[in-house]
Design an enzyme around this catalytic site. Structure first.
Site, PDB file in Angstrom:
ATOM      1  N   CYS A 100       0.812  -1.227   0.000  1.00  0.00           N
ATOM      2  CA  CYS A 100       0.000   0.000   0.000  1.00  0.00           C
ATOM      3  C   CYS A 100       0.842   1.273   0.000  1.00  0.00           C
ATOM      4  O   CYS A 100       0.318   2.360  -0.213  1.00  0.00           O
ATOM      5  CB  CYS A 100      -0.960  -0.003   1.171  1.00  0.00           C
ATOM      6  SG  CYS A 100      -2.041  -1.441   1.156  1.00  0.00           S
ATOM      7  N   HIS A 113      -2.734   7.071   2.620  1.00  0.00           N
ATOM      8  CA  HIS A 113      -3.279   5.837   2.045  1.00  0.00           C
ATOM      9  C   HIS A 113      -4.677   5.596   2.612  1.00  0.00           C
ATOM     10  O   HIS A 113      -4.909   5.697   3.811  1.00  0.00           O
ATOM     11  CB  HIS A 113      -2.354   4.668   2.378  1.00  0.00           C
ATOM     12  CG  HIS A 113      -2.977   3.345   2.113  1.00  0.00           C
ATOM     13  ND1 HIS A 113      -3.558   3.044   0.901  1.00  0.00           N
ATOM     14  CD2 HIS A 113      -3.155   2.261   2.915  1.00  0.00           C
ATOM     15  CE1 HIS A 113      -4.046   1.815   0.963  1.00  0.00           C
ATOM     16  NE2 HIS A 113      -3.818   1.321   2.168  1.00  0.00           N
ATOM     17  N   ASN A 141     -10.246   0.127   0.094  1.00  0.00           N
ATOM     18  CA  ASN A 141      -8.783   0.182   0.129  1.00  0.00           C
ATOM     19  C   ASN A 141      -8.263  -0.397  -1.184  1.00  0.00           C
ATOM     20  O   ASN A 141      -8.390  -1.590  -1.431  1.00  0.00           O
ATOM     21  CB  ASN A 141      -8.298  -0.632   1.337  1.00  0.00           C
ATOM     22  CG  ASN A 141      -6.790  -0.653   1.473  1.00  0.00           C
ATOM     23  OD1 ASN A 141      -6.060  -0.301   0.543  1.00  0.00           O
ATOM     24  ND2 ASN A 141      -6.326  -1.084   2.626  1.00  0.00           N
TER      25      ASN A 141
HETATM   26  O1  UT7 Z   1      -3.852  -1.280   3.456  1.00  0.00           O
HETATM   27  C1  UT7 Z   1      -2.908  -1.619   4.420  1.00  0.00           C
HETATM   28  C2  UT7 Z   1      -3.252  -1.043   5.694  1.00  0.00           C
HETATM   29  N1  UT7 Z   1      -4.430  -1.686   6.230  1.00  0.00           N
HETATM   30  C3  UT7 Z   1      -5.006  -1.113   7.237  1.00  0.00           C
HETATM   31  O2  UT7 Z   1      -4.580  -0.063   7.633  1.00  0.00           O
HETATM   32  C4  UT7 Z   1      -6.159  -1.816   7.938  1.00  0.00           C
HETATM   33  C5  UT7 Z   1      -6.035  -1.543   9.395  1.00  0.00           C
HETATM   34  N2  UT7 Z   1      -7.025  -2.175  10.228  1.00  0.00           N
HETATM   35  C6  UT7 Z   1      -8.331  -1.825  10.227  1.00  0.00           C
HETATM   36  O3  UT7 Z   1      -8.747  -0.997   9.441  1.00  0.00           O
HETATM   37  C7  UT7 Z   1      -9.212  -2.428  11.275  1.00  0.00           C
HETATM   38  O4  UT7 Z   1      -8.418  -3.083  12.239  1.00  0.00           O
HETATM   39  C8  UT7 Z   1     -10.273  -3.411  10.709  1.00  0.00           C
HETATM   40  C9  UT7 Z   1     -11.327  -2.627   9.935  1.00  0.00           C
HETATM   41  C10 UT7 Z   1      -9.598  -4.429   9.829  1.00  0.00           C
HETATM   42  C11 UT7 Z   1     -10.987  -4.122  11.868  1.00  0.00           C
HETATM   43  O5  UT7 Z   1     -11.548  -3.179  12.759  1.00  0.00           O
HETATM   44  P1  UT7 Z   1     -11.300  -3.341  14.336  1.00  0.00           P
HETATM   45  O6  UT7 Z   1     -12.070  -2.279  14.976  1.00  0.00           O
HETATM   46  O7  UT7 Z   1      -9.820  -3.359  14.544  1.00  0.00           O
HETATM   47  O8  UT7 Z   1     -11.970  -4.723  14.630  1.00  0.00           O
HETATM   48  P2  UT7 Z   1     -11.317  -6.061  15.201  1.00  0.00           P
HETATM   49  O9  UT7 Z   1     -10.354  -6.655  14.226  1.00  0.00           O
HETATM   50  O10 UT7 Z   1     -10.813  -5.775  16.570  1.00  0.00           O
HETATM   51  O11 UT7 Z   1     -12.573  -7.002  15.289  1.00  0.00           O
HETATM   52  C12 UT7 Z   1     -13.665  -6.668  16.109  1.00  0.00           C
HETATM   53  C13 UT7 Z   1     -14.745  -7.734  15.920  1.00  0.00           C
HETATM   54  C14 UT7 Z   1     -14.213  -9.161  15.921  1.00  0.00           C
HETATM   55  O12 UT7 Z   1     -15.169  -9.961  16.616  1.00  0.00           O
HETATM   56  P3  UT7 Z   1     -14.897 -10.406  18.167  1.00  0.00           P
HETATM   57  O13 UT7 Z   1     -13.626 -11.184  18.114  1.00  0.00           O
HETATM   58  O14 UT7 Z   1     -14.780  -9.126  18.927  1.00  0.00           O
HETATM   59  O15 UT7 Z   1     -16.113 -11.209  18.483  1.00  0.00           O
HETATM   60  C15 UT7 Z   1     -14.263  -9.573  14.480  1.00  0.00           C
HETATM   61  O16 UT7 Z   1     -14.478 -10.944  14.302  1.00  0.00           O
HETATM   62  O17 UT7 Z   1     -15.371  -7.554  14.658  1.00  0.00           O
HETATM   63  C16 UT7 Z   1     -15.442  -8.803  13.963  1.00  0.00           C
HETATM   64  N3  UT7 Z   1     -15.419  -8.551  12.535  1.00  0.00           N
HETATM   65  C17 UT7 Z   1     -16.523  -8.317  11.829  1.00  0.00           C
HETATM   66  N4  UT7 Z   1     -17.818  -8.252  12.183  1.00  0.00           N
HETATM   67  C18 UT7 Z   1     -18.696  -7.976  11.228  1.00  0.00           C
HETATM   68  C19 UT7 Z   1     -14.333  -8.488  11.712  1.00  0.00           C
HETATM   69  N5  UT7 Z   1     -14.752  -8.209  10.466  1.00  0.00           N
HETATM   70  C20 UT7 Z   1     -16.103  -8.114  10.508  1.00  0.00           C
HETATM   71  C21 UT7 Z   1     -17.085  -7.840   9.545  1.00  0.00           C
HETATM   72  N6  UT7 Z   1     -18.362  -7.781   9.950  1.00  0.00           N
HETATM   73  N7  UT7 Z   1     -16.772  -7.601   8.244  1.00  0.00           N
END
Ligand code: UT7
Length: 319
Positions: A113, A246, A276
């Site tokens: 990225c 980004h 993204n």
């Molecule tokens: O391009 C390169 C750079 N990439 C990035 O910068 C991405 C950086 N990361 C992010 O943008 C975020 O971390 C995400 C959007 C990927 C995830 O958001 P988060 O607030 O960090 O959520 P999390 O990973 O802590 O997950 C929270 C919960 C989890 O469930 P539990 O374990 O709390 O029960 C996930 O399983 O959300 C769940 N989850 C979803 N729920 C509904 C993960 N994806 C989804 C989804 N729909 N699509």
């Protein structure tokens, strides 16, 4: 003194729009979750017949037309992509042939990225060093090809597209400064850890991400690298007219602007309708703002990348 100046921009988005509801209809996710956690409403997905070089071709033609240049005027083509058409030859060589650009230097940059920012800084070095007068730098991706479409934690995040800029040598900046960084100790946090061996795919051909870890590192390094780049250019945060990080997650973008003390009106956000698009996200956002008449000649723009590797970096330029 010779500097590199961004003289034109172009971009291309495949026509197929995929809204959050499409994912919610077949996966355990919702429009609400995707919007709240990422800011994404929709993204574009390329037709199976379209490769990264096809998207790059459309974006490059638009940028060359805006620059009123011919492909044969180019001395250098750099394509930033993690989804190349082939293992080799490079997507840049395929693009060169499709454009009919003659025998100029052409190569790919692989910095995920951050690839566009890495490519821009590389082209800047060529021009300042007198090794090129006109360069095309493209970010082109079809991340839809490396998604596990049953993994809700990754497949809702990404989209396809391409953006391009034409750089030309100038006696005034142009690009004031660029800073590139990497830390391979984080390689496992964001990867497609497969390869081709003996006619088979060994390892996973799908994107894997420790989202939380990437999120925290992204906010930290985007702030750091913005400050390093400003210091190298002997400029201040107040001198930035537009910040284009980004486009991964609107929460990362807003946190970065807040940490820098930059008003949110100066932050460019396109992740809501592009998703993204990895190396394509920054030139896509830049071109959209230029064509909307918001970013104009004389404006100072900070472009930032962060992603797999980890890699990150920033380029500060006067348009
Ligand atoms: O391009 C390169 C750079 N990439 C990035 O910068 C991405 C950086 N990361 C992010 O943008 C975020 O971390 C995400 C959007 C990927 C995830 O958001 P988060 O607030 O960090 O959520 P999390 O990973 O802590 O997950 C929270 C919960 C989890 O469930 P539990 O374990 O709390 O029960 C996930 O399983 O959300 C769940 N989850 C979803 N729920 C509904 C993960 N994806 C989804 C989804 N729909 N699509």
């Amino acid at each position: 003194m010779t500097y590199a100046r961004i003289v034109a921009t172009g971009s291309y988005l495949p026509p197929r729009v995929v809204k959050n509801e499409e994912f919610a209809a077949r996966l355990d996710t919702s429009d609400e979750w995707i919007r709240e956690r990422t800011g994404i409403r929709e993204r574009r997905i390329a037709d199976p017949s379209q490769a990264s070089s096809d998207l790059a071709l459309e974006a490059s033609r638009a940028a060359l037309a805006a620059a009123q240049l011919q492909p044969s005027d180019l001395d250098l083509i750099i394509v930033a992509t993690s989804t190349p058409d082939y293992v080799f030859p490079s997507t840049a060589c395929l693009l060169q042939a499709k454009l009919g650009a003659g025998r100029c230097a052409a190569f790919d940059v692989q910095a995920v990225c951050s690839g566009f920012v890495y490519g821009l800084a590389t082209a800047d070095g060529f021009i300042r060093g007198g090794n090129a007068k006109r360069a095309l730098v493209v970010g082109a991706e079809v991340f839809s090809r490396i998604m596990d479409w049953n993994d809700r934690s990754t497949c809702v995040l990404f989209g396809d597209g391409a953006g391009a800029v034409v750089l030309a040598a100038d006696s005034a900046p142009g690009i004031h400064a660029s800073v590139l960084r990497a830390d391979g100790n984080y390689a496992g946090a964001l990867s497609v850890p497969g390869n081709i061996c003996g006619g088979r795919i060994v390892g996973s051909p799908y994107l894997q991400m420790q989202g939380n870890q990437v999120f925290k590192v992204a906010v930290k390094v985007l702030d750091e690298v913005a400050r390093e780049t400003l210091a190298a250019a002997k400029l201040r945060v107040e001198d930035i007219d537009w910040l284009i990080p980004h486009q991964a997650n609107v929460r990362i973008l807003e946190a970065t602007a807040r940490k820098l003390g930059l008003p949110l009106e100066r932050l460019v956000v396109t992740v809501d309708h592009h998703g993204n698009t990895s190396a394509a996200s920054v030139p896509l956002a830049l071109d959209e703002q230029v064509r909307a008449g918001r970013i104009r000649a004389g404006h100072r723009v900070m472009l930032q990348g962060v992603g797999g590797g980890f890699t990150w970096g920033a380029v500060l330029a006067t348009m």
